[in-house]
Structures are given as structure tokens and as C-alpha cells.
Design an enzyme around this catalytic site. Structure first.
Site, short mmCIF file in Angstrom:
data_model
loop_
_atom_site.label_atom_id
_atom_site.label_comp_id
_atom_site.label_asym_id
_atom_site.label_seq_id
_atom_site.Cartn_x
_atom_site.Cartn_y
_atom_site.Cartn_z
N LEU A 58 0.88 -1.41 -0.18
CA LEU A 58 -0.08 0.00 -0.27
C LEU A 58 1.05 1.49 0.00
O LEU A 58 1.68 1.54 0.90
CB LEU A 58 -0.82 0.00 1.73
CG LEU A 58 -1.47 -1.14 1.00
CD1 LEU A 58 -2.22 -1.00 3.07
CD2 LEU A 58 -2.83 -1.16 0.51
N ASP A 59 0.93 2.43 -0.67
CA ASP A 59 1.15 3.72 -0.70
C ASP A 59 1.09 4.29 0.86
O ASP A 59 0.27 3.34 1.61
CB ASP A 59 0.53 5.05 -1.29
CG ASP A 59 0.71 4.58 -2.89
OD1 ASP A 59 1.05 3.41 -3.35
OD2 ASP A 59 -0.51 5.29 -3.48
N ALA A 60 2.71 4.35 1.01
CA ALA A 60 2.66 5.12 2.30
C ALA A 60 1.52 6.15 3.12
O ALA A 60 1.38 5.76 4.19
CB ALA A 60 3.76 6.24 2.48
#
EC number: 5.4.99.-
Length: 309
Positions: free
Chosen positions: A139-141
Site C-alpha cells: 500500500l502507498d505510504a
């Protein structure tokens, strides 16, 4: 320190430029060869040469090859706000908070899921690149929600294949600007790196197949809450596809969201949450499903969007 190599220049390279000769001998690029020469890591017959010097057969080369830059390793420290939804000998499912990357990478100095798990005493699989231990998807940060990490080598192999073959059910909720037309649909548009080279991704002809299914849960005055099922899992896929439809995720300034609306709803990142994850358990083959609640910042923004209507 690096690796020391000493050898005579083969007669076949007589008269070649030194950078070209090194590139042919060691298999690296001429640019890399030139860097080594400039750094003083190359001696010809004991003296420091220039990269444009011509070499002679039989001349003695001494070359120091520096070690490759090492990938950053996870720092084992607990991550505040990261909760474990489920854990057994094969998998651990976490609810990832904002501002946490999946694994260490060059240029990322913040907390990571892997570091957080190690710091809290969880064992993870050592498969894959060392810095990506157990990571089978990301998942993106600044995207929150459900993420599974493999703990056993077997789980790593099985889950990696499941994500590749698209047998995992990945569902997200996204608050996007405006109203979708049609209210439910599919975006099938290839994604690759943005031509600007600034770290963004974009819909690009010849990119990788990328398919996003969406359905409107609720429409507000200035935004819509969508239920999204990802068929593929490209980097930034939902953010790129919504932006391409001119309905970027609220707060996603990197992909063209309206800063005024973001400020009004009080979001400082993309409104995007991995709400559920379901897959065949790698050990038992049983279908397992995990769901997560919206974190506080997204829940508050949603309330404001409703009040705004």
C-alpha cells in the site's frame, strides 16, 4: 573496501580507450568505468590514467571495484497505530496507519510495516529481496488499511502467486471529487511511469494492463464515496485511474485534487482506504477475509462531506 582485480590488457584491446576497454573487460557501462577512473580506482602500469588514454596490450591493470550500494534494511521498531488484525504461523494481517511504507526503500526514512512487525516481535518470511521480507503486495505510504505479510516461505510463494494471478479480492473505499458518470463502471487503461520522471504514474499507451472496477456508495454535493475492486495491482493504480477520469481522490494533490476542497474537508492526503482483503489461506486453502475501519482523519472528512451537502 571493494574487490581488487589485477590483470594484463588483452592484445585484442590494443589501442582502445581505457573507459571502453574496462567496460568490455568487466561488463559495466562506460559511464561506470569513467567514474572508477575519476575516483582513482584504476591504475595502468602503476600510474593514474585519464579515461581517454589508449591502452596497450600487456599493460598491467589494477582495478578496485567498489561493492554495490546495499539496499536499506528494515529498522525493527514498533509502529504506533499499526494493529495486527490476524496472525498465525503463515501470515500476519495488519491495519496499516498513515505515513508508513510497506518496506524500506532508497530515500524513505520513515517507519515501515516490516520494521514495525519485527519491532513488535513478529517473525516474517525472509523470501524476496532482503529489504522486502514477506512483502507480497504493497500500500502507498499514505494509503491506510488491510495488508497481508507472509511469515513462512510457503505462504510467501503461494500469496505471491495469488496476487499475480489476481485471485485475491482487494477492496478499497475512495472519496473522489465530483460525481461518477456512469455511477458504476470499469476503468481499463494501461499504467506506466509518468513521462515527467517525478515519481508519479500515469495512463500511458503501452503501459502495463490495469483494471479498476468502481461502484458509487454515496454521492455528496462535491464528492462521491466509491467502493473499488482492483483486478490488477499497479503502483498508485486507483489514484491514477481516478485522476485520468477527472475525479481524483479528495486530498490527492499529487494527482490533481483541488486543494480548497481538501482543506474544507480537512484531509492532508489522498482519501483512500484498503477496506478489505480476502484470499485463500496459503496453508489451509480456506477462504479468509479481513475488514478494517476508516481511520479518524478519513472518517471526519466523510462526515464533513455529508454535512457539506
Amino acid at each position: 573496501m571493494g574487490e581488487q582485480r589485477s590483470l594484463p590488457v588483452p592484445d585484442g584491446l590494443e589501442g582502445e580507450r581505457l573507459d571502453a576497454a574496462l567496460a568490455r573487460l568487466f561488463g559495466f557501462s562506460r559511464t561506470r568505468a569513467a567514474e572508477l577512473i575519476a575516483a582513482g580506482d584504476v591504475l595502468v602500469d602503476g600510474t593514474t590514467p585519464a579515461k581517454s588514454d589508449r591502452v596497450h596490450g600487456g599493460a598491467w591493470l589494477d582495478v578496485t571495484i567498489p561493492p554495490p550500494p546495499s539496499a536499506p534494511m528494515p529498522v525493527a521498531e514498533p509502529v504506533p497505530g499499526m494493529t495486527v488484525l490476524y496472525e498465525d504461523d503463515d501470515i500476519v494481517v495488519v491495519d496499516k496507519p498513515i505515513g508508513v511504507a510497506a518496506h524500506p526503500s532508497v530515500g524513505w526514512t520513515g517507519p515501515t510495516v516490516i520494521g514495525g512487525l519485527l519491532g513488535a516481535g513478529h517473525r516474517v518470511s525472509t523470501s524476496g529481496a532482503a529489504e522486502r521480507q514477506g512483502i507480497v503486495h504493497r500500500l502507498d505510504a499514505n494509503t491506510t488499511g488491510a495488508m497481508v505479510v507472509a511469515k513462512s516461505e510457503h505462504a510467501y510463494t503461494v500469496l505471491k502467486r495469488a496476487f499475480k494471478e489476481r485471485t485475491v479480492d482487494k477492496r478499497y473505499h475512495a472519496l473522489v471529487q465530483g460525481h461518477m458518470d456512469p455511477l458504476r463502471g470499469t476503468v481499463d487503461a494501461p499504467i506506466d511511469r509518468h513521462p515527467s520522471g517525478d515519481g508519479r504514474w500515469a495512463v500511458v499507451a503501452g503501459g502495463k494492463d490495469s483494471i479498476t472496477h468502481y461502484d458509487t456508495i454515496e454521492a455528496f454535493r462535491s464528492a462521491s464515496l466509491l467502493d473499488i475492486k482492483l483486478e490488477t495491482g499497479r503502483t498508485h493504480q486507483i489514484r491514477v485511474h481516478m485522476s485520468a477520469l477527472r475525479h481524483p481522490c479528495v486530498g490527492d494533490l499529487q494527482y490533481g485534487a483541488d486543494p480548497t476542497l481538501a482543506a474544507r474537508l480537512g484531509v492532508t492526503r489522498q482519501w483512500l482506504h484498503a477496506v478489505s482483503l480476502a484470499f485463500e489461506h496459503p496453508a489451509t486453502g480456506e477462504w479468509v477475509s479481513f475488514t478494517t475501519e476508516y481511520p479518524a482523519d478519513l472518517a471526519q472528512a466523510l462526515e464533513r462531506a455529508g454535512a457539506d451537502s
